[in-house]
Design a protein around this motif. Structure first.
Motif, PDB file in Angstrom:
ATOM      1  N   ALA A 177      -3.135   8.086 -10.486  1.00  0.00           N
ATOM      2  CA  ALA A 177      -4.468   8.145  -9.890  1.00  0.00           C
ATOM      3  C   ALA A 177      -4.584   7.088  -8.791  1.00  0.00           C
ATOM      4  N   PRO A 178      -5.337   7.371  -7.739  1.00  0.00           N
ATOM      5  CA  PRO A 178      -5.479   6.385  -6.660  1.00  0.00           C
ATOM      6  C   PRO A 178      -6.288   5.167  -7.099  1.00  0.00           C
ATOM      7  N   ASP A 179      -5.923   4.031  -6.538  1.00  0.00           N
ATOM      8  CA  ASP A 179      -6.698   2.810  -6.751  1.00  0.00           C
ATOM      9  C   ASP A 179      -7.862   2.745  -5.768  1.00  0.00           C
ATOM     10  N   LEU A 180      -7.691   3.419  -4.631  1.00  0.00           N
ATOM     11  CA  LEU A 180      -8.692   3.354  -3.579  1.00  0.00           C
ATOM     12  C   LEU A 180      -8.710   4.683  -2.821  1.00  0.00           C
ATOM     13  N   MET A 239       0.835  -1.206   0.000  1.00  0.00           N
ATOM     14  CA  MET A 239       0.000   0.000   0.000  1.00  0.00           C
ATOM     15  C   MET A 239       0.866   1.250   0.000  1.00  0.00           C
ATOM     16  N   GLN A 240       0.333   2.297  -0.619  1.00  0.00           N
ATOM     17  CA  GLN A 240       1.037   3.572  -0.635  1.00  0.00           C
ATOM     18  C   GLN A 240       0.029   4.713  -0.552  1.00  0.00           C
ATOM     19  N   LEU A 241       0.185   5.564   0.450  1.00  0.00           N
ATOM     20  CA  LEU A 241      -0.668   6.736   0.575  1.00  0.00           C
ATOM     21  C   LEU A 241      -0.092   7.829  -0.312  1.00  0.00           C
ATOM     22  N   ILE A 277      -6.698  -1.771   7.486  1.00  0.00           N
ATOM     23  CA  ILE A 277      -5.751  -2.343   6.517  1.00  0.00           C
ATOM     24  C   ILE A 277      -6.379  -3.522   5.774  1.00  0.00           C
ATOM     25  N   GLU A 278      -7.019  -4.410   6.527  1.00  0.00           N
ATOM     26  CA  GLU A 278      -7.642  -5.569   5.895  1.00  0.00           C
ATOM     27  C   GLU A 278      -8.800  -5.157   4.997  1.00  0.00           C
ATOM     28  N   ALA A 279      -9.511  -4.104   5.378  1.00  0.00           N
ATOM     29  CA  ALA A 279     -10.601  -3.608   4.537  1.00  0.00           C
ATOM     30  C   ALA A 279     -10.063  -3.081   3.215  1.00  0.00           C
ATOM     31  N   ILE A 280      -8.952  -2.372   3.271  1.00  0.00           N
ATOM     32  CA  ILE A 280      -8.338  -1.856   2.045  1.00  0.00           C
ATOM     33  C   ILE A 280      -7.959  -3.007   1.125  1.00  0.00           C
ATOM     34  N   ARG A 281      -7.363  -4.048   1.679  1.00  0.00           N
ATOM     35  CA  ARG A 281      -6.970  -5.210   0.857  1.00  0.00           C
ATOM     36  C   ARG A 281      -8.202  -5.884   0.257  1.00  0.00           C
ATOM     37  N   THR A 282      -9.228  -6.069   1.088  1.00  0.00           N
ATOM     38  CA  THR A 282     -10.444  -6.739   0.612  1.00  0.00           C
ATOM     39  C   THR A 282     -11.077  -5.978  -0.543  1.00  0.00           C
TER      40      THR A 282
END
Length: 231
Positions: free
Chosen positions: A54-57, A30-32, A119-124
Motif C-alpha cells: 500500500a502507498p505511504d503517500l 522514494m518509489q512510485l 520532492i521536499e513536500a513529499i519528504r515533509t
C-alpha cells in the motif's frame, strides 16, 4: 537504511505523470509504486492491493475525469487509512484548499511548483509534517488578512455606523438615509462624521473604498457611492 516512501500518483495528464515518475526515480528514499489517471481507477487499485504494498503517500490531482479529487479523497482515505495525501493541482481556489485540508490532505501544492519543491513536500509530509505551496500560502494569507481587516473595521464601528456606511455604499445621500432610518439629517451627518474620523478618511468614496477592501461592502456598491457623495 532509510525508509523508502511508497508513492501513488493520481493524475490524468500522461506528460505530467512522466515528469513526476522521472523525478522520483532519482530519489533513493522514494518509489512510485503506481500511477493512474482517475479517482475510480485509484480506488480499484487500492482495494485490490496487498497491505504490504500500500502507498505511504498519495499525490492527488483535483480536476480529474469522472469523480473529482475532492470527492474521492475520503474514499481513498478509507481504502488506505495510513496513507498521507498531498493535493497537486492547478487550483488555487480558497474553497478547494480549505476543503482538501478538512478532508485530510496534509499538503497542497500547485502544479507550477518545481520538481524540487514537490520532492521536499513529499519528504515533509511523509515525516508527519504539513505543507502549503508558497503560492497557495500567500493566497490564503491574503484572504486571512482581508478577513481580519473586516473584523477590525466592524469592531471599530457601531451597528448604526455600519448601517449608515452600507447605505452610503448603496449611493444614498444623507437626506435619503435620514428618511429610511427615520432620524434627522443632522443625526445622519453626525454619524457620517464619526465614520470618517474612525476610518481616518475625508469623504464618502474613501470610506466606501476602505469598507470594500475590508470585505464589508461588495464591489458593486463602491462606484455607486462615488456618484452621490457630495451632499
Amino acid at each position: 537504511m532509510n525508509k523508502i516512501t511508497k508513492v501513488m500518483l493520481v493524475e490524468d495528464h500522461p506528460e505530467y505523470r512522466d515528469v513526476i515518475d522521472l523525478a522520483l526515480k532519482d530519489q533513493p528514499d522514494m518509489q512510485l509504486i503506481s500511477q493512474v489517471g482517475s479517482s475510480e481507477r485509484a480506488l480499484q487499485v487500492l482495494q485490490n492491493q496487498l497491505n504490504d504494498n500500500a502507498p505511504d503517500l498519495i499525490l492527488l490531482d483535483l480536476n480529474l475525469p469522472g469523480m473529482s479529487g475532492l470527492e474521492a479523497l475520503p474514499l481513498l482515505r478509507s481504502c488506505c487509512p495510513n496513507a498521507k495525501f498531498i493535493v497537486l493541482t492547478q487550483s488555487d481556489c480558497e474553497s478547494d484548499v480549505l476543503r482538501a485540508t478538512q478532508l485530510g490532505a496534509s499538503g497542497y501544492l500547485l502544479k507550477s511548483s518545481t520538481v524540487n519543491q514537490i520532492i521536499e513536500a513529499i519528504r515533509t509530509v511523509a515525516e508527519g509534517g504539513a505543507l502549503l505551496g508558497s503560492g497557495v500560502a500567500k493566497y490564503i494569507l491574503s484572504k486571512l488578512e482581508s478577513r481580519l481587516a473586516s473584523i477590525e473595521l466592524q469592531d471599530e464601528l457601531s451597528q448604526r455606523e455600519l448601517e449608515i456606511l452600507t447605505l452610503l455604499g448603496d449611493g444614498q445621500v444623507k437626506k435619503e438615509i435620514a428618511g429610511q432610518l427615520d432620524i434627522s439629517t443632522a443625526t445622519v451627518a453626525t454619524y457620517v462624521r464619526r465614520i470618517y474620523e474612525k476610518l481616518n478618511v475625508q469623504n464618502a468614496p474613501a470610506a466606501i473604498t476602505q469598507a470594500y477592501r475590508a470585505g464589508i461592502l461588495p464591489l458593486d456598491q463602491k462606484d455607486g457611492a462615488a456618484k452621490k457623495s457630495s451632499d
